[in-house]
Enzyme design. Sequence first.
Site, PDB file in Angstrom:
ATOM      1  N   HIS A   1       5.642  -0.533  -2.248  1.00 53.54           N
ATOM      2  CA  HIS A   1       4.627   0.512  -2.097  1.00 53.54           C
ATOM      3  C   HIS A   1       4.621   1.124  -0.695  1.00 53.54           C
ATOM      4  O   HIS A   1       4.003   2.165  -0.477  1.00 53.54           O
ATOM      5  CB  HIS A   1       3.250  -0.085  -2.372  1.00 53.54           C
ATOM      6  CG  HIS A   1       2.872  -1.158  -1.390  1.00 53.54           C
ATOM      7  ND1 HIS A   1       3.472  -2.403  -1.408  1.00 53.54           N
ATOM      8  CD2 HIS A   1       2.006  -1.170  -0.351  1.00 53.54           C
ATOM      9  CE1 HIS A   1       2.975  -3.137  -0.427  1.00 53.54           C
ATOM     10  NE2 HIS A   1       2.090  -2.419   0.232  1.00 53.54           N
ATOM     11  N   ASP A   2       5.286   0.480   0.268  1.00 52.15           N
ATOM     12  CA  ASP A   2       5.271   0.928   1.657  1.00 52.15           C
ATOM     13  C   ASP A   2       6.535   1.669   2.069  1.00 52.15           C
ATOM     14  O   ASP A   2       6.735   1.912   3.264  1.00 52.15           O
ATOM     15  CB  ASP A   2       5.086  -0.282   2.590  1.00 52.15           C
ATOM     16  CG  ASP A   2       3.623  -0.626   2.823  1.00 52.15           C
ATOM     17  OD1 ASP A   2       2.758   0.251   2.601  1.00 52.15           O
ATOM     18  OD2 ASP A   2       3.335  -1.768   3.224  1.00 52.15           O
TER      19      ASP A   2
END
Length: 591
Positions: A366-367
């Site tokens: 997600h990063d």
Amino acid sequence: MRKTDVQTASDREIMMQTCVRAEGRDLSECGNDSSGMADAQWWRSSVVYQIYPKSFADSDGDGVGDLRGVIGKLDYLQWLGVNVIWLSPFFVSPMVDNGYDIADYYHVDPLFGTNEDFDELVRQAHARGIRVLCDLVINHCSDQHEWFKKACNDPFSDEHGYFIIRHKNQLNNWRSVFGGSVWEPMPGNPDEYYMHVFAKEQPDLNWENPRLRHELYRMINYWLDHGVDGFRVDAITYIKKDQRFESFPADGPDGLVGVAVGSSNQPGIGAFLTEMRQEVFDRRGCLTVAEASDVPYEQLRDYAGPDGFFSMIFEFHYQDPYVDPDNLAWYAVRPWSVEEWKALVFKAQREQQRLGVWSPTHLECHDSARSISRLLPEATYESVTMLATLFFLLRGTPFIYQGQELGMGNATIDDIDQFDDVFTHDQYRVALEAGLSEQDAFRVVSFRSRDNARTPMQWTPGEHAGFTEGQPWLPINRDWQKTNVEVESDDDTSVLWYYKRLIALRMDPRWSSSLSEGLCTPVFEQKENVVAYDRVGADGSVVRVLCNFQHESVSVSLDDKIRVLLSNVGREGTLSGDTLMLEPYEAIVLA
């Protein structure tokens, strides 16, 4: 994304024969206590799928994904073959950092559903043989947390000691990860400042306070009691701060220095991590996967060795080869070569094996921006599946991020105001301050933005990609009509089906000695732009992985590895001859 060459029927037959996951096995009665070394390390032979709940599936039409949406897609995940899911935060949060700013550790945010929905999700997942990991965010909380409110209202309260608070005359020059000083005035008390490694709405917790630590342990046990099988542990290397809080020479024109210099992997952190492991993790036999930046190889064994703080630690040494290690601003992109990157990958594998460390193998989370946009000069069926093969079969536990199995690329967003990510807006400002034009600043943040991974999951070619009946919280990627679950699951020459075959191969008991537990030994290292390695099992079995990371054909010697286990260009059966001509971006797995 689909293949140009049709996969053979025999390949599909092999896939069906080897798809031996925990299908039908009900885990709902399994406790969290370990029972023997093999069971305690179940995760070494697992495949993990990360879910970003806000973007996975929306069950109620409000444009935001939720837990009931996840429940509705468990059959898909079982079909794919994964046997562990990791859920990014779903707790009560003002969503300044999309759930990584937690205001209540004990309750599901109404945006995502209820605690009862979570309990149902765990039951339904376990019934399908799928274990559940949650995100554990314990370096910081939200400034809306009751602890922080009490700390602001009463400087003599216990909660005041839960945070890192200093007088205005005692501040240093540390810069937060998201930009600006790490110090922010306490609401209602301008003489006191609190520390935040990340956004100012995310005050850091004071791990020096034993009362605070045991409050966190109590919370962790609460979720284990609700059936959670383990945790991905967020930003854990930041929990120990250099208690001198000294200023350091500035590393930028703002007169500040990156916060890591005094608050990442500091001496003494091991005492905190050992206590947490002994007080919680060891007693419950759960899986722990640490996001642990700034950990050098010589310390990896402490973190994820046989007696380490965690079961696994994410490897970041090779994730983004274009990142300038001397300038982490997003605009500072540097050129890189496959050979340089290959050396980093194999160094990580060698060091982990030498130290007895276990790590996830991963391309996305997600990063990060999407891997095919970060690491490939062109995204074709062959190049995407080659990259997947390269990572998936390395030594370690494979992690897949939602949409990766479809071949999703970076987002197609046209305006800076359409980005939701707080970090993206900060880096856009940094790029402008560095002298970039608005056009160039937007280009670099579009390439690196975390929102690239957060656009909604693409389920169908219909409206809003089948993610929601409402208006999605982030724009749908423009490739949704061809890159989605419905289209690709009906086409066994798609990227999705290739990932399904990869998972099946990884879990095939005939190759488990090699692919689950075997060592990784690089081969053909001098062959330019070829990334190749053997997985060597304790029983002597060997599986060879060959990946041609270029748009040119290249020949390699065959030796005696002639049985084709998997191919992304339609090869099958057995190969003959002394050499093999690898096609552009070909990936082939041999035994």
